[in-house]
Structures are given as structure tokens and as C-alpha cells.
Design a protein around this motif. Sequence first.
Motif, PDB file in Angstrom:
ATOM      1  N   TRP A   1      -6.568 -16.946  -7.235  1.00 18.53           N
ATOM      2  CA  TRP A   1      -6.996 -18.081  -6.413  1.00 18.53           C
ATOM      3  C   TRP A   1      -7.497 -19.281  -7.217  1.00 18.53           C
ATOM      4  CZ3 TRP A   1      -5.281 -17.526  -1.732  1.00 18.53           C
ATOM      5  CH2 TRP A   1      -5.123 -16.239  -1.210  1.00 18.53           C
ATOM      6  N   GLY A   2      -7.773 -19.092  -8.493  1.00 15.88           N
ATOM      7  CA  GLY A   2      -8.269 -20.193  -9.314  1.00 15.88           C
ATOM      8  C   GLY A   2      -9.750 -20.460  -9.174  1.00 15.88           C
ATOM      9  N   THR A   3     -10.461 -19.584  -8.513  1.00 15.27           N
ATOM     10  CA  THR A   3     -11.898 -19.743  -8.319  1.00 15.27           C
ATOM     11  C   THR A   3     -12.631 -19.679  -9.660  1.00 15.27           C
ATOM     12  OG1 THR A   3     -11.683 -18.622  -6.191  1.00 15.27           O
ATOM     13  CG2 THR A   3     -13.910 -18.788  -7.111  1.00 15.27           C
ATOM     14  N   PRO A   4     -13.541 -20.643  -9.944  1.00 17.08           N
ATOM     15  CA  PRO A   4     -14.317 -20.564 -11.188  1.00 17.08           C
ATOM     16  C   PRO A   4     -15.218 -19.332 -11.182  1.00 17.08           C
ATOM     17  CG  PRO A   4     -14.574 -22.712 -10.132  1.00 17.08           C
ATOM     18  CD  PRO A   4     -13.852 -21.829  -9.162  1.00 17.08           C
ATOM     19  N   LEU A   5     -15.202 -18.575 -12.264  1.00 13.42           N
ATOM     20  CA  LEU A   5     -15.990 -17.352 -12.351  1.00 13.42           C
ATOM     21  C   LEU A   5     -17.058 -17.386 -13.434  1.00 13.42           C
ATOM     22  CD1 LEU A   5     -13.108 -14.735 -12.001  1.00 13.42           C
ATOM     23  CD2 LEU A   5     -14.635 -15.588 -10.214  1.00 13.42           C
ATOM     24  N   SER A   6     -16.745 -17.982 -14.584  1.00 23.87           N
ATOM     25  CA  SER A   6     -17.694 -17.903 -15.691  1.00 23.87           C
ATOM     26  C   SER A   6     -17.541 -19.085 -16.645  1.00 23.87           C
ATOM     27  CB  SER A   6     -17.494 -16.602 -16.473  1.00 23.87           C
ATOM     28  OG  SER A   6     -16.201 -16.592 -17.057  1.00 23.87           O
ATOM     29  N   PHE A   7     -18.577 -19.257 -17.468  1.00 22.35           N
ATOM     30  CA  PHE A   7     -18.576 -20.276 -18.522  1.00 22.35           C
ATOM     31  C   PHE A   7     -19.362 -19.728 -19.693  1.00 22.35           C
ATOM     32  CE2 PHE A   7     -20.807 -23.581 -20.838  1.00 22.35           C
ATOM     33  CZ  PHE A   7     -19.760 -24.431 -21.201  1.00 22.35           C
ATOM     34  N   SER A   8     -18.845 -19.910 -20.883  1.00 25.74           N
ATOM     35  CA  SER A   8     -19.591 -19.559 -22.087  1.00 25.74           C
ATOM     36  C   SER A   8     -19.292 -20.596 -23.164  1.00 25.74           C
ATOM     37  CB  SER A   8     -19.235 -18.154 -22.578  1.00 25.74           C
ATOM     38  OG  SER A   8     -17.863 -18.080 -22.898  1.00 25.74           O
ATOM     39  N   SER A   9     -20.222 -20.717 -24.099  1.00 28.00           N
ATOM     40  CA  SER A   9     -20.086 -21.712 -25.163  1.00 28.00           C
ATOM     41  C   SER A   9     -20.522 -21.107 -26.491  1.00 28.00           C
ATOM     42  CB  SER A   9     -20.949 -22.938 -24.860  1.00 28.00           C
ATOM     43  OG  SER A   9     -20.971 -23.814 -25.958  1.00 28.00           O
ATOM     44  N   GLU A  10     -19.763 -21.368 -27.528  1.00 29.31           N
ATOM     45  CA  GLU A  10     -20.136 -20.914 -28.860  1.00 29.31           C
ATOM     46  C   GLU A  10     -21.424 -21.588 -29.334  1.00 29.31           C
ATOM     47  OE1 GLU A  10     -16.683 -21.697 -31.210  1.00 29.31           O
ATOM     48  OE2 GLU A  10     -15.486 -20.211 -30.119  1.00 29.31           O
ATOM     49  N   GLN A  11     -21.769 -22.731 -28.742  1.00 25.82           N
ATOM     50  CA  GLN A  11     -23.005 -23.426 -29.100  1.00 25.82           C
ATOM     51  C   GLN A  11     -24.239 -22.661 -28.628  1.00 25.82           C
ATOM     52  OE1 GLN A  11     -22.334 -27.274 -27.327  1.00 25.82           O
ATOM     53  NE2 GLN A  11     -21.509 -28.095 -29.237  1.00 25.82           N
ATOM     54  N   PHE A  12     -24.074 -21.854 -27.598  1.00 24.17           N
ATOM     55  CA  PHE A  12     -25.184 -21.071 -27.029  1.00 24.17           C
ATOM     56  C   PHE A  12     -24.717 -19.630 -26.841  1.00 24.17           C
ATOM     57  CE2 PHE A  12     -25.334 -25.436 -25.416  1.00 24.17           C
ATOM     58  CZ  PHE A  12     -26.491 -25.856 -26.034  1.00 24.17           C
TER      59      PHE A  12
ATOM     60  N   MET B   1      -8.525 -17.092 -19.031  1.00 25.29           N
ATOM     61  CA  MET B   1      -9.525 -17.888 -19.684  1.00 25.29           C
ATOM     62  C   MET B   1      -8.920 -19.235 -20.079  1.00 25.29           C
ATOM     63  SD  MET B   1     -12.239 -16.249 -19.576  1.00 25.29           S
ATOM     64  CE  MET B   1     -13.351 -15.044 -20.119  1.00 25.29           C
ATOM     65  N   PHE B   2      -9.757 -20.248 -20.012  1.00 22.40           N
ATOM     66  CA  PHE B   2      -9.340 -21.605 -20.336  1.00 22.40           C
ATOM     67  C   PHE B   2     -10.350 -22.189 -21.310  1.00 22.40           C
ATOM     68  CE2 PHE B   2      -9.882 -26.165 -19.187  1.00 22.40           C
ATOM     69  CZ  PHE B   2      -8.680 -26.630 -19.702  1.00 22.40           C
ATOM     70  N   ARG B   3      -9.890 -22.860 -22.337  1.00 22.29           N
ATOM     71  CA  ARG B   3     -10.776 -23.494 -23.320  1.00 22.29           C
ATOM     72  C   ARG B   3     -10.736 -25.006 -23.108  1.00 22.29           C
ATOM     73  NH1 ARG B   3     -13.120 -20.405 -27.276  1.00 22.29           N
ATOM     74  NH2 ARG B   3     -13.466 -22.237 -28.547  1.00 22.29           N
ATOM     75  N   PRO B   4     -11.705 -25.553 -22.346  1.00 19.73           N
ATOM     76  CA  PRO B   4     -11.724 -26.997 -22.105  1.00 19.73           C
ATOM     77  C   PRO B   4     -12.145 -27.808 -23.322  1.00 19.73           C
ATOM     78  CG  PRO B   4     -13.625 -25.975 -21.093  1.00 19.73           C
ATOM     79  CD  PRO B   4     -12.769 -24.864 -21.639  1.00 19.73           C
ATOM     80  N   SER B   5     -12.726 -27.139 -24.316  1.00 20.40           N
ATOM     81  CA  SER B   5     -13.114 -27.800 -25.566  1.00 20.40           C
ATOM     82  C   SER B   5     -13.046 -26.771 -26.681  1.00 20.40           C
ATOM     83  CB  SER B   5     -14.526 -28.383 -25.450  1.00 20.40           C
ATOM     84  OG  SER B   5     -15.464 -27.338 -25.372  1.00 20.40           O
ATOM     85  N   SER B   6     -13.336 -27.200 -27.882  1.00 18.37           N
ATOM     86  CA  SER B   6     -13.251 -26.284 -29.026  1.00 18.37           C
ATOM     87  C   SER B   6     -14.341 -25.213 -29.028  1.00 18.37           C
ATOM     88  CB  SER B   6     -13.308 -27.074 -30.333  1.00 18.37           C
ATOM     89  OG  SER B   6     -14.545 -27.760 -30.425  1.00 18.37           O
ATOM     90  N   HIS B   7     -15.389 -25.396 -28.229  1.00 18.58           N
ATOM     91  CA  HIS B   7     -16.513 -24.447 -28.246  1.00 18.58           C
ATOM     92  C   HIS B   7     -16.747 -23.728 -26.927  1.00 18.58           C
ATOM     93  CE1 HIS B   7     -19.172 -27.067 -25.902  1.00 18.58           C
ATOM     94  NE2 HIS B   7     -18.602 -28.059 -26.557  1.00 18.58           N
ATOM     95  N   ALA B   8     -16.050 -24.090 -25.863  1.00 16.66           N
ATOM     96  CA  ALA B   8     -16.339 -23.529 -24.540  1.00 16.66           C
ATOM     97  C   ALA B   8     -15.150 -22.754 -23.980  1.00 16.66           C
ATOM     98  CB  ALA B   8     -16.724 -24.637 -23.576  1.00 16.66           C
ATOM     99  N   THR B   9     -15.487 -21.779 -23.138  1.00 12.58           N
ATOM    100  CA  THR B   9     -14.474 -20.990 -22.440  1.00 12.58           C
ATOM    101  C   THR B   9     -14.876 -20.876 -20.982  1.00 12.58           C
ATOM    102  OG1 THR B   9     -14.058 -19.687 -24.432  1.00 12.58           O
ATOM    103  CG2 THR B   9     -13.283 -18.765 -22.356  1.00 12.58           C
ATOM    104  N   ARG B  10     -13.927 -21.095 -20.102  1.00  5.95           N
ATOM    105  CA  ARG B  10     -14.152 -20.936 -18.666  1.00  5.95           C
ATOM    106  C   ARG B  10     -13.238 -19.844 -18.135  1.00  5.95           C
ATOM    107  NH1 ARG B  10     -17.221 -24.761 -16.248  1.00  5.95           N
ATOM    108  NH2 ARG B  10     -17.666 -26.618 -17.463  1.00  5.95           N
ATOM    109  N   GLY B  11     -13.792 -19.018 -17.254  1.00  9.43           N
ATOM    110  CA  GLY B  11     -13.003 -17.963 -16.631  1.00  9.43           C
ATOM    111  C   GLY B  11     -12.719 -18.301 -15.179  1.00  9.43           C
ATOM    112  N   PHE B  12     -11.507 -18.012 -14.738  1.00 10.69           N
ATOM    113  CA  PHE B  12     -11.081 -18.296 -13.367  1.00 10.69           C
ATOM    114  C   PHE B  12     -10.389 -17.072 -12.783  1.00 10.69           C
ATOM    115  CE2 PHE B  12     -11.161 -22.345 -15.557  1.00 10.69           C
ATOM    116  CZ  PHE B  12     -11.771 -23.182 -14.642  1.00 10.69           C
ATOM    117  N   CYS B  13     -10.409 -16.942 -11.467  1.00  8.61           N
ATOM    118  CA  CYS B  13      -9.662 -15.905 -10.775  1.00  8.61           C
ATOM    119  C   CYS B  13      -8.170 -16.191 -10.962  1.00  8.61           C
ATOM    120  CB  CYS B  13     -10.022 -15.905  -9.294  1.00  8.61           C
ATOM    121  SG  CYS B  13      -8.962 -14.835  -8.284  1.00  8.61           S
ATOM    122  N   ALA B  14      -7.433 -15.209 -11.429  1.00  2.74           N
ATOM    123  CA  ALA B  14      -6.007 -15.388 -11.693  1.00  2.74           C
ATOM    124  C   ALA B  14      -5.206 -15.648 -10.414  1.00  2.74           C
ATOM    125  CB  ALA B  14      -5.455 -14.158 -12.409  1.00  2.74           C
TER     126      ALA B  14
END
Length: 75
Positions: A16-27, A1-14
Motif C-alpha cells: 500500500w505504500g504506507t510509511p512505516l519507519s525512519f532511521s538515520s545514521e546520524q542518530f 526500504m528507500f534512502r531519501p538521503s545518504s544517511h536516512a532510510t525510510r520503510g514503507f508497506c510494499a
Amino acid sequence: MFRPSSHATRGFCAEWGTPLSFSSEQFPDHADVTHATLDDPNVVAPRAHIWTRSKVAWVHLRDDLARKERGLTDP
């Protein structure tokens, strides 16, 4: 998991690095999953087309799904 900002999290394949998911504490009721990464994409039907303002010109949306220029929370 990667936190590009204080409220968001992005998931990637460990591996290959393929983007898998996105979530935000704002939503907290929303989670974006990259549809093409599912073993069986037919299991989950799309709800809307998002970020349509940045789609390429040759993409033609020919269904009745909602279109949002940005994310699902756009009016």
C-alpha cells in the motif's frame, strides 16, 4: 526500504505504500516507527511529541509528554 538521503532510510508497506519507519545514521540509537501501523499500539508508549511546530491548529496536546518542535534530538 528507500534512502531519501545518504544517511536516512525510510520503510514503507510494499503493498500500500504506507510509511512505516525512519532511521538515520546520524542518530543510530533512534528509530521512528509509525505508531498507528502497529497491530497493538498500546504495547509501545509514546516518549514525546515531535515536529510540533508543524502540527495543525486543531491538535491540542493535553498530556505531560515532552514536546519537540522538530525531532527527538532537539534541545
